[in-house]
Scaffold this active site. Structure first.
Site, PDB file in Angstrom:
ATOM      1  N   ASP A   1       0.783 -12.650  10.086  1.00 24.41           N
ATOM      2  CA  ASP A   1       1.537 -12.770  11.346  1.00 24.41           C
ATOM      3  C   ASP A   1       1.138 -14.031  12.094  1.00 24.41           C
ATOM      4  O   ASP A   1       1.988 -14.725  12.657  1.00 24.41           O
ATOM      5  CB  ASP A   1       1.283 -11.554  12.237  1.00 24.41           C
ATOM      6  CG  ASP A   1       2.091 -10.347  11.795  1.00 24.41           C
ATOM      7  OD1 ASP A   1       3.054 -10.516  11.012  1.00 24.41           O
ATOM      8  OD2 ASP A   1       1.750  -9.222  12.218  1.00 24.41           O
TER       9      ASP A   1
ATOM     10  N   ARG B   1       0.835  -1.199   0.000  1.00 26.59           N
ATOM     11  CA  ARG B   1       0.000   0.000   0.000  1.00 26.59           C
ATOM     12  C   ARG B   1       0.868   1.246   0.000  1.00 26.59           C
ATOM     13  O   ARG B   1       1.691   1.432   0.902  1.00 26.59           O
ATOM     14  CB  ARG B   1      -0.907  -0.004   1.233  1.00 26.59           C
ATOM     15  CG  ARG B   1      -2.026   1.013   1.114  1.00 26.59           C
ATOM     16  CD  ARG B   1      -3.124   0.683   2.072  1.00 26.59           C
ATOM     17  NE  ARG B   1      -2.744   1.053   3.423  1.00 26.59           N
ATOM     18  CZ  ARG B   1      -3.568   1.595   4.292  1.00 26.59           C
ATOM     19  NH1 ARG B   1      -4.823   1.796   3.970  1.00 26.59           N
ATOM     20  NH2 ARG B   1      -3.168   1.907   5.494  1.00 26.59           N
TER      21      ARG B   1
ATOM     22  N   THR C   1      -0.852   7.650  -1.420  1.00 27.92           N
ATOM     23  CA  THR C   1      -2.115   7.529  -2.171  1.00 27.92           C
ATOM     24  C   THR C   1      -3.049   6.497  -1.527  1.00 27.92           C
ATOM     25  O   THR C   1      -4.236   6.452  -1.845  1.00 27.92           O
ATOM     26  CB  THR C   1      -1.841   7.069  -3.615  1.00 27.92           C
ATOM     27  OG1 THR C   1      -1.277   5.748  -3.556  1.00 27.92           O
ATOM     28  CG2 THR C   1      -0.891   7.994  -4.325  1.00 27.92           C
TER      29      THR C   1
ATOM     30  N   ASP D   1      -3.953 -10.190  12.355  1.00 27.00           N
ATOM     31  CA  ASP D   1      -3.196 -10.210  11.097  1.00 27.00           C
ATOM     32  C   ASP D   1      -2.946 -11.670  10.697  1.00 27.00           C
ATOM     33  O   ASP D   1      -2.200 -12.388  11.369  1.00 27.00           O
ATOM     34  CB  ASP D   1      -1.868  -9.464  11.282  1.00 27.00           C
ATOM     35  CG  ASP D   1      -1.133  -9.320   9.957  1.00 27.00           C
ATOM     36  OD1 ASP D   1      -0.972  -8.193   9.488  1.00 27.00           O
ATOM     37  OD2 ASP D   1      -0.734 -10.366   9.378  1.00 27.00           O
TER      38      ASP D   1
HETATM   39  N1  URA Z   1      -5.505  -8.390   6.863  1.00 29.55           N
HETATM   40  C1  URA Z   1      -5.389  -9.172   7.952  1.00 29.55           C
HETATM   41  O1  URA Z   1      -4.474  -9.981   8.054  1.00 29.55           O
HETATM   42  N2  URA Z   1      -6.298  -9.031   8.942  1.00 29.55           N
HETATM   43  C2  URA Z   1      -7.329  -8.171   8.869  1.00 29.55           C
HETATM   44  O2  URA Z   1      -8.135  -8.129   9.798  1.00 29.55           O
HETATM   45  C3  URA Z   1      -7.431  -7.363   7.712  1.00 29.55           C
HETATM   46  C4  URA Z   1      -6.511  -7.476   6.727  1.00 29.55           C
END
Ligand code: URA
Length: 210
Positions: free
Chosen positions: A204, A105, A109, A201
């Site tokens: 992760d 990302r 922008t 995440d």
């Molecule tokens: N990406 C992720 O790993 N978790 C989220 O909650 C949103 C995007």
């Protein structure tokens, strides 16, 4: 919500997803559960693959037996979390071609920028399943589908573990021709773009990087 959205409500999927959401779920259990659920989602997403028949001989007699028609599938993983869905699906469709797309990302922008694009040839002849566990804002998913369309794919589906309403809306606006299959539609995104209640995440949690 969208006629293009399928939620797989199978009890085993829902049970396994709850185990994954729990913050005490270990990295190895998270990876195993994701792989198991990916196979249920793949079962659903491949339900209407075209069939033909092949003449075979059973030990007792000849028969015209059902087999998949045409070219095999292509799977496209959105790096890096998409890789957690690949192995389970490849066990079911070992002949599938596999591609990878990487997007980050842009902090100014806020738009997704491509940093990796390695897609199989001949996507026009294959059902192309784009995989990413989390359909959050939908920006990277929509951009990844732009990339597979640019490479020739016309028959595309999107497979994810969790979807947010915002992501589903974004996908159906950008790619109304792409059905989405997921295990759950959660409530909303938080201010950082994480799905609530979600599971945190996904990258992760599956790779133990936090
Ligand atoms: N990406 C992720 O790993 N978790 C989220 O909650 C949103 C995007």
């Amino acid at each position: 919500m969208s006629q293009n959205l399928t939620i797989v409500e199978h009890p085993l999927v829902q049970h396994k997803l709850t185990l994954m959401r729990d913050k005490t779920c270990s990295t190895s259990d998270f990876r195993r559960l994701l792989r198991e659920i990916s196979q249920f989602l793949a079962y659903e997403i491949t339900r209407e693959l075209p069939m033909t028949t092949r003449s075979i001989d059973t030990p007792l007699c000849p028969m015209d037996a059902p087999v998949l028609a045409g070219k095999k599938l292509a799977l496209v993983s959105i790096l890096r979390a998409g890789n957690g869905l690949l192995d389970g699906i490849l066990e079911l469709v070992p002949g599938a071609r596999v591609g990878f797309v990487g997007l980050y990302r842009d902090e100014e922008t806020l738009k997704p920028v491509e940093y990796y694009n390695k897609l199989p040839k001949g996507l026009e002849d294959r059902l192309t399943i784009v995989v990413d566990p989390m359909l959050a804002t939908g920006n990277s998913s929509a951009a990844a589908i732009d990339m597979v369309k640019a490479a020739g794919a016309t028959n595309i589906r999107f497979l994810c573990l969790l979807a947010a309403p915002e992501g589903v809306a974004r996908m159906s606006e950008a790619h109304p021709d792409v059905p989405v299959v997921t295990a759950a539609l959660d409530e909303r995104l938080n201010e950082k773009g994480y799905i609530l209640p979600g599971l945190g995440d996904a990258g992760d949690r599956m790779f133990g990087t936090k």
